[in-house]
Design an enzyme around this catalytic site. Structure first.
Site, PDB file in Angstrom:
ATOM      1  CB  CYS A 270      -1.002   0.080   1.101  1.00  0.00           C
ATOM      2  SG  CYS A 270      -1.779  -1.727   1.076  1.00  0.00           S
TER       3      CYS A 270
ATOM      4  CG  HIS B  91      -2.902   3.800   2.069  1.00  0.00           C
ATOM      5  ND1 HIS B  91      -3.252   2.648   1.042  1.00  0.00           N
ATOM      6  CD2 HIS B  91      -3.468   2.398   3.578  1.00  0.00           C
ATOM      7  CE1 HIS B  91      -3.795   2.303   0.847  1.00  0.00           C
ATOM      8  NE2 HIS B  91      -3.675   1.728   1.930  1.00  0.00           N
TER       9      HIS B  91
ATOM     10  CG  ASN C 128      -6.335  -0.328   1.122  1.00  0.00           C
ATOM     11  OD1 ASN C 128      -5.803  -0.251   0.591  1.00  0.00           O
ATOM     12  ND2 ASN C 128      -5.877  -0.886   2.424  1.00  0.00           N
TER      13      ASN C 128
END
Ligand code: COA
Length: 331
Positions: free
Chosen positions: A114, A253, A283
């Site tokens: 990520c 994020h 996500n």
């Protein structure tokens, strides 16, 4: 004063298919109420079986090049940040390079989960200091391929997507003012996919045991996330000589709205300066920061000179953050 490294244009691509919390209620023992209160997520986009990372990455790249008024032939480096490449090799960046006909571009992937986009930007910035002129950084993940849709503790969190940015020279004082990337491999097993690599190659037993799926210690990752967002962003703010009050947009994020809110509160960033789209995408791993940035530009929420604070975190454990002054495009 020498020119800066800025983002000249952004693009994004998400698959059409939407998986809502209500859809998940029919698949696992969960509820819209649980998912919404614990994560802030309402829906996520899921790629159909014949869409791979390079397809989404290519679509985002085409949009980014158009928005940057850049020709693929003038890109000299393509970095694809992904942990769900089309295949172990060649690099997904090479597959995208071919489709873009970016014949003068070197191409490779970075795997930082990520945090991938932030890693890609940091590498791209360093390569520009070494003489490269225009770098295409793509954050893309088809993370649904690694998700067990029988595991309620992970399947509600993730979605597929891609975001891309063209890095190029901007006027002095604009672009990336400060940045960092970091890692703590001692936390590697907190968020990982055990099989599918050289330790446990694809085999019937590992597939039957579900070892090709994401395994996560949610609470530990949560704590790490809030802490590293604060520590890393405070370091880059200091490096940039910028106070948190000067930040117009905080673009973290997008993993869980509670992580974002807890970090924003500690950093004293009020809600109208915090960009949140996790409700719509979940996500999206390496795609999350560039999708958020692309949306900020699309919705005309960015003005010349605005300061943006970006931060990524994820498996590795890894993180990366940057302070960017938007604009300065006419050299
Ligand atoms: N629906 C309903 N219940 C669920 C559930 C779901 N989808 N997932 C877990 N639960 C249950 C658990 O089984 C547990 O039940 P128990 O108390 O009977 O054992 C209960 O909900 C609480 O679980 P817990 O893990 O303590 O919840 P939490 O408040 O920590 O939230 C996460 C779980 C995963 C949302 C949270 O830990 C998180 O966001 N972590 C970070 C994950 C992340 O961002 N990863 C990617 C980083 S890049």
């Amino acid at each position: 004063m020498s020119s800066g490294v800025g983002i000249l244009g952004l693009g994004k691509a998400v698959p059409e298919k939407v998986l809502t919390n209500q859809d998940l209620e029919a698949m696992v023992d969960t509820s819209d109420e649980w998912i919404t209160t614990r994560t802030g997520i309402k829906q996520r986009h899921i790629a159909d079986p014949d869409t791979a990372a390079s397809d989404l990455g290519y679509a985002a790249a085409v949009e980014a090049l158009a928005n940057a008024h850049a020709d693929a032939g003038h890109i000299d480096l393509i970095i694809a940040a992904t942990t769900t490449p089309d295949m172990p090799f060649p690099a997904t960046a090479c597959l995208i390079q071919d489709r873009l006909k970016a014949r003068h571009a070197a191409a490779f992937d970075v795997a930082a989960a990520c945090s991938g986009f932030m890693y890609g930007v940091e590498v791209g910035k360093a390569m520009m200091a070494a003489g490269y002129q225009k770098v295409l950084v793509i954050g893309v993940d088809v993370i649904s391929r690694l998700i067990d849709y029988k595991d309620r503790s992970t399947c509600v969190l993730f979605g597929d997507g891609a975001g891309a940015a063209v890095l190029g020279a901007v006027r002095p004082g604009y672009g990336i003012l400060a940045s960092e990337i970091g890692a703590d491999g001692s936390g590697a097993m907190l968020l990982h996919v055990p099989a599918g690599g050289s330790r446990i190659p694809p085999q019937i037993q590992s597939i039957e045991a579900g070892q090709h799926y994401v395994k996560m210690c949610g609470r530990e990752v949560y704590k790490f996330a809030v802490q590293i967002i604060c520590e890393s962003t405070e370091r880059v703010l200091e490096k940039a000589g910028v106070s948190v009050d000067q930040i117009r947009w905080f673009v973290p994020h997008q993993a869980n709205v509670r992580i974002i809110q807890a970090a924003a509160e500690r950093l004293k960033l009020d809600a109208d300066r915090v960009y949140v789209n996790v409700d719509r995408y979940g996500n999206t791993s390496a795609a999350s920061v560039p999708i958020a940035l692309a949306e900020l530009v699309e919705s005309r929420k960015l003005s010349e000179g605005d300061l943006i604070l970006m931060v990524g975190f994820g498996a590795g454990l890894t993180w990366g953050s940057a302070v960017l002054r938007w604009g300065g495009f006419e050299l």
